[in-house]
Design an enzyme around this catalytic site. Structure first.
Site, PDB file in Angstrom:
ATOM      1  N   ASP A 188      47.122  18.465  33.331  1.00 53.77           N
ATOM      2  CA  ASP A 188      46.124  18.080  32.333  1.00 53.77           C
ATOM      3  C   ASP A 188      44.711  18.270  32.870  1.00 53.77           C
ATOM      4  OD1 ASP A 188      48.081  17.427  30.523  1.00 53.77           O
ATOM      5  OD2 ASP A 188      47.942  15.261  30.822  1.00 53.77           O
ATOM      6  N   LYS A 232      42.556  21.278  30.993  1.00 49.38           N
ATOM      7  CA  LYS A 232      41.697  20.685  29.969  1.00 49.38           C
ATOM      8  C   LYS A 232      40.465  19.986  30.566  1.00 49.38           C
ATOM      9  CE  LYS A 232      43.504  21.337  25.782  1.00 49.38           C
ATOM     10  NZ  LYS A 232      44.069  20.239  25.004  1.00 49.38           N
ATOM     11  N   GLU A 263      47.761  11.592  24.607  1.00 47.06           N
ATOM     12  CA  GLU A 263      46.562  12.389  24.849  1.00 47.06           C
ATOM     13  C   GLU A 263      46.803  13.351  26.013  1.00 47.06           C
ATOM     14  OE1 GLU A 263      43.886  12.719  23.195  1.00 47.06           O
ATOM     15  OE2 GLU A 263      43.809  10.959  21.888  1.00 47.06           O
ATOM     16  N   CYS A 264      46.083  14.478  25.981  1.00 47.44           N
ATOM     17  CA  CYS A 264      46.241  15.498  27.021  1.00 47.44           C
ATOM     18  C   CYS A 264      45.358  15.238  28.234  1.00 47.44           C
ATOM     19  CB  CYS A 264      45.896  16.869  26.445  1.00 47.44           C
ATOM     20  SG  CYS A 264      44.169  17.001  25.920  1.00 47.44           S
ATOM     21  N   GLY A 265      44.457  14.299  28.148  1.00 51.58           N
ATOM     22  CA  GLY A 265      43.539  14.013  29.254  1.00 51.58           C
ATOM     23  C   GLY A 265      42.094  14.277  28.896  1.00 51.58           C
TER      24      GLY A 265
END
Length: 277
Positions: free
Chosen positions: A137, A141, A244-246
Protein backbone atom coordinates in the site's frame (compact mmCIF):
# COMPACT_ATOMS: atom_id res chain seq x y z
CA UNK A 1 -16.82 32.43 18.69
CA UNK A 2 -17.27 34.84 15.74
CA UNK A 3 -18.66 33.47 12.49
CA UNK A 4 -16.05 32.32 9.96
CA UNK A 5 -16.03 33.94 6.52
CA UNK A 6 -17.35 31.43 3.97
CA UNK A 7 -15.68 33.13 1.00
CA UNK A 8 -12.26 34.19 2.31
CA UNK A 9 -9.41 32.65 0.36
CA UNK A 10 -7.71 29.88 2.37
CA UNK A 11 -3.90 29.83 2.19
CA UNK A 12 -3.15 26.43 3.71
CA UNK A 13 -4.43 23.73 6.04
CA UNK A 14 -3.05 25.78 8.94
CA UNK A 15 -5.94 28.22 8.41
CA UNK A 16 -8.47 25.52 9.22
CA UNK A 17 -8.61 24.95 12.98
CA UNK A 18 -11.31 22.62 14.36
CA UNK A 19 -13.84 25.41 14.95
CA UNK A 20 -13.31 26.85 11.47
CA UNK A 21 -13.71 23.40 9.94
CA UNK A 22 -16.88 22.84 11.94
CA UNK A 23 -18.46 26.07 10.73
CA UNK A 24 -17.39 25.54 7.13
CA UNK A 25 -18.71 21.98 7.10
CA UNK A 26 -22.05 23.15 8.46
CA UNK A 27 -22.21 25.63 5.59
CA UNK A 28 -21.01 23.19 2.89
CA UNK A 29 -23.55 20.57 4.00
CA UNK A 30 -26.30 22.95 2.84
CA UNK A 31 -24.91 23.09 -0.71
CA UNK A 32 -25.26 20.81 -3.71
CA UNK A 33 -22.01 19.09 -4.87
CA UNK A 34 -21.60 21.47 -7.80
CA UNK A 35 -21.89 24.41 -5.42
CA UNK A 36 -19.33 22.80 -3.10
CA UNK A 37 -16.96 22.51 -6.05
CA UNK A 38 -17.52 26.12 -7.06
CA UNK A 39 -16.74 27.15 -3.48
CA UNK A 40 -13.57 25.04 -3.51
CA UNK A 41 -12.36 26.44 -6.84
CA UNK A 42 -12.83 29.97 -5.49
CA UNK A 43 -11.46 29.33 -2.02
CA UNK A 44 -8.94 26.46 -1.70
CA UNK A 45 -5.23 26.80 -2.54
CA UNK A 46 -3.36 24.75 -5.19
CA UNK A 47 -6.36 22.50 -5.85
CA UNK A 48 -6.08 19.14 -7.64
CA UNK A 49 -8.41 16.16 -8.02
CA UNK A 50 -7.05 12.71 -7.14
CA UNK A 51 -8.92 9.92 -8.88
CA UNK A 52 -8.78 6.29 -9.92
CA UNK A 53 -11.72 6.99 -12.23
CA UNK A 54 -14.38 5.47 -10.02
CA UNK A 55 -17.95 6.64 -10.46
CA UNK A 56 -17.76 9.37 -7.81
CA UNK A 57 -14.55 10.77 -9.26
CA UNK A 58 -16.07 10.71 -12.74
CA UNK A 59 -19.18 12.60 -11.62
CA UNK A 60 -16.92 15.15 -9.92
CA UNK A 61 -14.77 15.46 -13.05
CA UNK A 62 -17.87 16.13 -15.14
CA UNK A 63 -19.16 18.75 -12.68
CA UNK A 64 -15.82 20.57 -12.71
CA UNK A 65 -15.82 20.49 -16.49
CA UNK A 66 -19.26 22.12 -16.58
CA UNK A 67 -18.08 24.82 -14.17
CA UNK A 68 -15.03 25.39 -16.39
CA UNK A 69 -17.19 25.74 -19.51
CA UNK A 70 -19.52 28.18 -17.74
CA UNK A 71 -16.49 30.30 -16.82
CA UNK A 72 -15.15 30.07 -20.37
CA UNK A 73 -11.96 28.43 -19.10
CA UNK A 74 -10.03 25.28 -19.83
CA UNK A 75 -10.60 22.49 -17.31
CA UNK A 76 -9.81 24.28 -14.05
CA UNK A 77 -8.73 21.45 -11.72
CA UNK A 78 -5.92 19.12 -12.92
CA UNK A 79 -6.12 15.37 -12.23
CA UNK A 80 -3.66 13.18 -10.34
CA UNK A 81 -3.85 9.48 -11.22
CA UNK A 82 -1.79 6.95 -9.26
CA UNK A 83 -0.94 4.16 -11.68
CA UNK A 84 -0.32 1.23 -9.32
CA UNK A 85 0.80 -0.97 -12.25
CA UNK A 86 -1.99 -3.38 -11.27
CA UNK A 87 -5.02 -1.53 -12.59
CA UNK A 88 -7.50 -3.27 -14.87
CA UNK A 89 -6.88 -2.45 -18.54
CA UNK A 90 -10.40 -1.02 -18.58
CA UNK A 91 -9.34 1.56 -15.97
CA UNK A 92 -6.28 2.59 -17.96
CA UNK A 93 -8.35 2.93 -21.13
CA UNK A 94 -10.89 5.05 -19.22
CA UNK A 95 -8.17 7.38 -17.94
CA UNK A 96 -7.18 8.22 -21.50
CA UNK A 97 -10.77 8.54 -22.64
CA UNK A 98 -11.45 11.06 -19.87
CA UNK A 99 -8.29 12.99 -20.66
CA UNK A 100 -9.44 13.36 -24.27
CA UNK A 101 -13.15 13.93 -23.53
CA UNK A 102 -12.59 16.68 -20.99
CA UNK A 103 -9.24 17.97 -22.27
CA UNK A 104 -8.03 17.78 -18.69
CA UNK A 105 -4.39 17.92 -17.52
CA UNK A 106 -3.64 14.38 -16.28
CA UNK A 107 -0.64 13.89 -14.00
CA UNK A 108 0.30 10.21 -13.71
CA UNK A 109 2.51 8.92 -10.90
CA UNK A 110 3.83 5.35 -10.59
CA UNK A 111 5.77 3.55 -7.85
CA UNK A 112 9.28 4.94 -7.41
CA UNK A 113 11.74 3.79 -10.11
CA UNK A 114 9.13 1.53 -11.73
CA UNK A 115 7.59 1.82 -15.18
CA UNK A 116 6.11 -1.65 -15.53
CA UNK A 117 4.76 -4.45 -13.34
CA UNK A 118 7.93 -6.38 -14.13
CA UNK A 119 10.05 -3.53 -12.75
CA UNK A 120 8.04 -3.54 -9.52
CA UNK A 121 8.20 -7.32 -9.05
CA UNK A 122 11.91 -7.43 -9.79
CA UNK A 123 12.43 -4.91 -7.01
CA UNK A 124 9.92 -6.18 -4.44
CA UNK A 125 8.90 -9.71 -5.46
CA UNK A 126 5.65 -11.13 -6.75
CA UNK A 127 2.32 -10.74 -4.94
CA UNK A 128 3.69 -8.27 -2.40
CA UNK A 129 0.06 -7.51 -1.46
CA UNK A 130 -0.05 -11.02 0.05
CA UNK A 131 3.35 -11.12 1.72
CA UNK A 132 3.59 -7.52 3.00
CA UNK A 133 0.36 -5.60 2.60
CA UNK A 134 1.49 -2.45 4.41
CA UNK A 135 4.56 -2.14 2.20
CA UNK A 136 2.49 -2.74 -0.91
CA UNK A 137 0.00 0.00 0.00
CA UNK A 138 2.82 2.39 0.83
CA UNK A 139 4.76 1.74 -2.36
CA UNK A 140 1.89 1.87 -4.86
CA UNK A 141 -0.31 4.58 -3.31
CA UNK A 142 1.08 6.45 -0.31
CA UNK A 143 4.60 7.28 -1.56
CA UNK A 144 3.53 8.17 -5.13
CA UNK A 145 0.78 10.43 -3.77
CA UNK A 146 3.17 12.20 -1.41
CA UNK A 147 5.65 12.61 -4.28
CA UNK A 148 2.89 14.03 -6.50
CA UNK A 149 1.84 16.54 -3.85
CA UNK A 150 5.42 17.70 -3.34
CA UNK A 151 6.35 17.94 -7.03
CA UNK A 152 3.13 19.74 -7.99
CA UNK A 153 2.91 21.94 -4.91
CA UNK A 154 -0.50 20.53 -4.00
CA UNK A 155 -2.18 22.00 -0.94
CA UNK A 156 -5.76 20.79 -1.52
CA UNK A 157 -7.19 17.66 -3.12
CA UNK A 158 -10.67 16.59 -4.18
CA UNK A 159 -11.45 12.96 -3.39
CA UNK A 160 -14.24 10.58 -4.37
CA UNK A 161 -15.06 9.33 -0.87
CA UNK A 162 -18.69 9.09 0.28
CA UNK A 163 -20.36 8.21 3.58
CA UNK A 164 -22.52 5.52 1.98
CA UNK A 165 -19.34 3.56 1.17
CA UNK A 166 -19.21 2.78 4.90
CA UNK A 167 -16.13 1.52 6.72
CA UNK A 168 -13.69 4.34 7.51
CA UNK A 169 -15.75 6.64 5.28
CA UNK A 170 -19.03 6.39 7.14
CA UNK A 171 -18.72 9.72 8.96
CA UNK A 172 -16.40 11.76 6.72
CA UNK A 173 -17.09 15.50 6.50
CA UNK A 174 -17.05 17.44 3.25
CA UNK A 175 -13.93 19.35 4.28
CA UNK A 176 -11.04 18.03 6.37
CA UNK A 177 -7.31 18.44 6.97
CA UNK A 178 -5.08 15.38 7.32
CA UNK A 179 -2.04 14.94 9.57
CA UNK A 180 0.32 16.39 6.95
CA UNK A 181 -1.71 19.59 6.61
CA UNK A 182 -3.21 18.57 3.27
CA UNK A 183 -6.74 19.89 2.76
CA UNK A 184 -9.18 17.24 1.52
CA UNK A 185 -12.54 17.97 -0.05
CA UNK A 186 -15.18 15.24 -0.35
CA UNK A 187 -17.85 17.04 -2.42
CA UNK A 188 -20.16 14.04 -2.83
CA UNK A 189 -19.81 12.90 0.79
CA UNK A 190 -23.60 12.84 1.29
CA UNK A 191 -24.56 11.15 -1.99
CA UNK A 192 -25.28 7.44 -2.21
CA UNK A 193 -24.41 5.07 -5.04
CA UNK A 194 -27.73 5.50 -6.82
CA UNK A 195 -27.44 9.28 -6.87
CA UNK A 196 -23.97 9.02 -8.39
CA UNK A 197 -25.05 6.43 -10.96
CA UNK A 198 -28.10 8.51 -11.93
CA UNK A 199 -25.84 11.52 -12.52
CA UNK A 200 -23.43 9.44 -14.63
CA UNK A 201 -26.23 8.16 -16.87
CA UNK A 202 -28.13 11.44 -17.11
CA UNK A 203 -25.02 13.36 -18.14
CA UNK A 204 -23.54 10.64 -20.37
CA UNK A 205 -20.31 10.58 -18.39
CA UNK A 206 -17.72 8.01 -19.57
CA UNK A 207 -17.44 5.15 -17.08
CA UNK A 208 -15.57 1.90 -16.56
CA UNK A 209 -17.12 -0.92 -18.60
CA UNK A 210 -16.59 -3.24 -15.62
CA UNK A 211 -19.59 -1.49 -14.04
CA UNK A 212 -21.77 -3.25 -16.62
CA UNK A 213 -20.38 -6.57 -15.33
CA UNK A 214 -21.57 -5.90 -11.78
CA UNK A 215 -18.56 -4.12 -10.31
CA UNK A 216 -19.24 -1.00 -8.25
CA UNK A 217 -15.89 -0.11 -6.65
CA UNK A 218 -12.83 -0.81 -8.77
CA UNK A 219 -9.21 -0.89 -7.64
CA UNK A 220 -6.33 -3.24 -8.47
CA UNK A 221 -7.33 -6.36 -10.41
CA UNK A 222 -6.02 -8.75 -7.73
CA UNK A 223 -8.14 -7.25 -4.92
CA UNK A 224 -11.35 -6.34 -6.75
CA UNK A 225 -14.44 -8.47 -7.35
CA UNK A 226 -18.08 -7.74 -8.01
CA UNK A 227 -19.72 -6.95 -4.64
CA UNK A 228 -21.40 -9.87 -2.87
CA UNK A 229 -23.70 -7.74 -0.72
CA UNK A 230 -25.49 -4.40 -0.69
CA UNK A 231 -22.25 -2.71 0.39
CA UNK A 232 -20.75 -1.31 -2.82
CA UNK A 233 -17.18 -1.76 -1.54
CA UNK A 234 -17.67 -5.36 -0.38
CA UNK A 235 -15.93 -6.48 -3.55
CA UNK A 236 -12.70 -4.82 -2.43
CA UNK A 237 -10.26 -6.89 -0.33
CA UNK A 238 -12.84 -9.66 0.02
CA UNK A 239 -12.41 -11.67 3.21
CA UNK A 240 -10.16 -9.07 4.84
CA UNK A 241 -10.81 -6.58 7.63
CA UNK A 242 -9.80 -3.75 5.36
CA UNK A 243 -11.67 -0.80 3.87
CA UNK A 244 -8.89 1.55 2.69
CA UNK A 245 -5.77 1.17 0.54
CA UNK A 246 -3.65 3.48 2.70
CA UNK A 247 -4.07 6.69 0.72
CA UNK A 248 -6.52 8.08 3.27
CA UNK A 249 -4.85 6.65 6.36
CA UNK A 250 -2.35 8.39 8.62
CA UNK A 251 0.69 9.09 6.40
CA UNK A 252 3.20 8.96 9.22
CA UNK A 253 1.90 5.62 10.51
CA UNK A 254 1.96 4.17 7.00
CA UNK A 255 5.53 5.36 6.46
CA UNK A 256 6.62 4.02 9.85
CA UNK A 257 5.06 0.61 9.10
CA UNK A 258 6.82 0.52 5.73
CA UNK A 259 10.21 1.44 7.21
CA UNK A 260 9.85 -1.21 9.94
CA UNK A 261 8.95 -3.82 7.34
CA UNK A 262 11.86 -2.78 5.14
CA UNK A 263 14.28 -3.04 8.05
CA UNK A 264 12.95 -6.50 8.87
CA UNK A 265 13.36 -7.70 5.28
CA UNK A 266 16.91 -6.40 5.14
CA UNK A 267 17.76 -8.17 8.39
CA UNK A 268 16.43 -11.45 7.00
CA UNK A 269 18.57 -11.27 3.86
CA UNK A 270 21.62 -13.57 4.03
CA UNK A 271 24.82 -11.72 4.76
CA UNK A 272 27.42 -12.02 2.01
CA UNK A 273 30.74 -13.45 3.09
CA UNK A 274 33.59 -10.98 2.78
CA UNK A 275 35.73 -11.42 -0.29
CA UNK A 276 39.28 -12.49 0.61
CA UNK A 277 41.88 -11.07 -1.71
Amino acid sequence: MPSVSKTARIQSGADLNPETLKQLNEYLATLEPTEVLEWAINTLPNLYQTTAFGLTGLATLDMINKISVERNQNHIVPLIFLDTLYHFKETLELSQRCKETYNVPLKVFKPMRCTTTSDFETEYGQKLWETDEDSYDYLIKVEPARRAYEELGVKSVITGRRRSQKGDREAIPILEVDGTGLIKLNPLAYWDFQQVWTYIRANEVPYNTLIDQGYKSIGDWHSTHAPNSGDERSGRWSGQQKTECGLHKDYFKMRAAFMASKKKREAQQPQQSPIVV
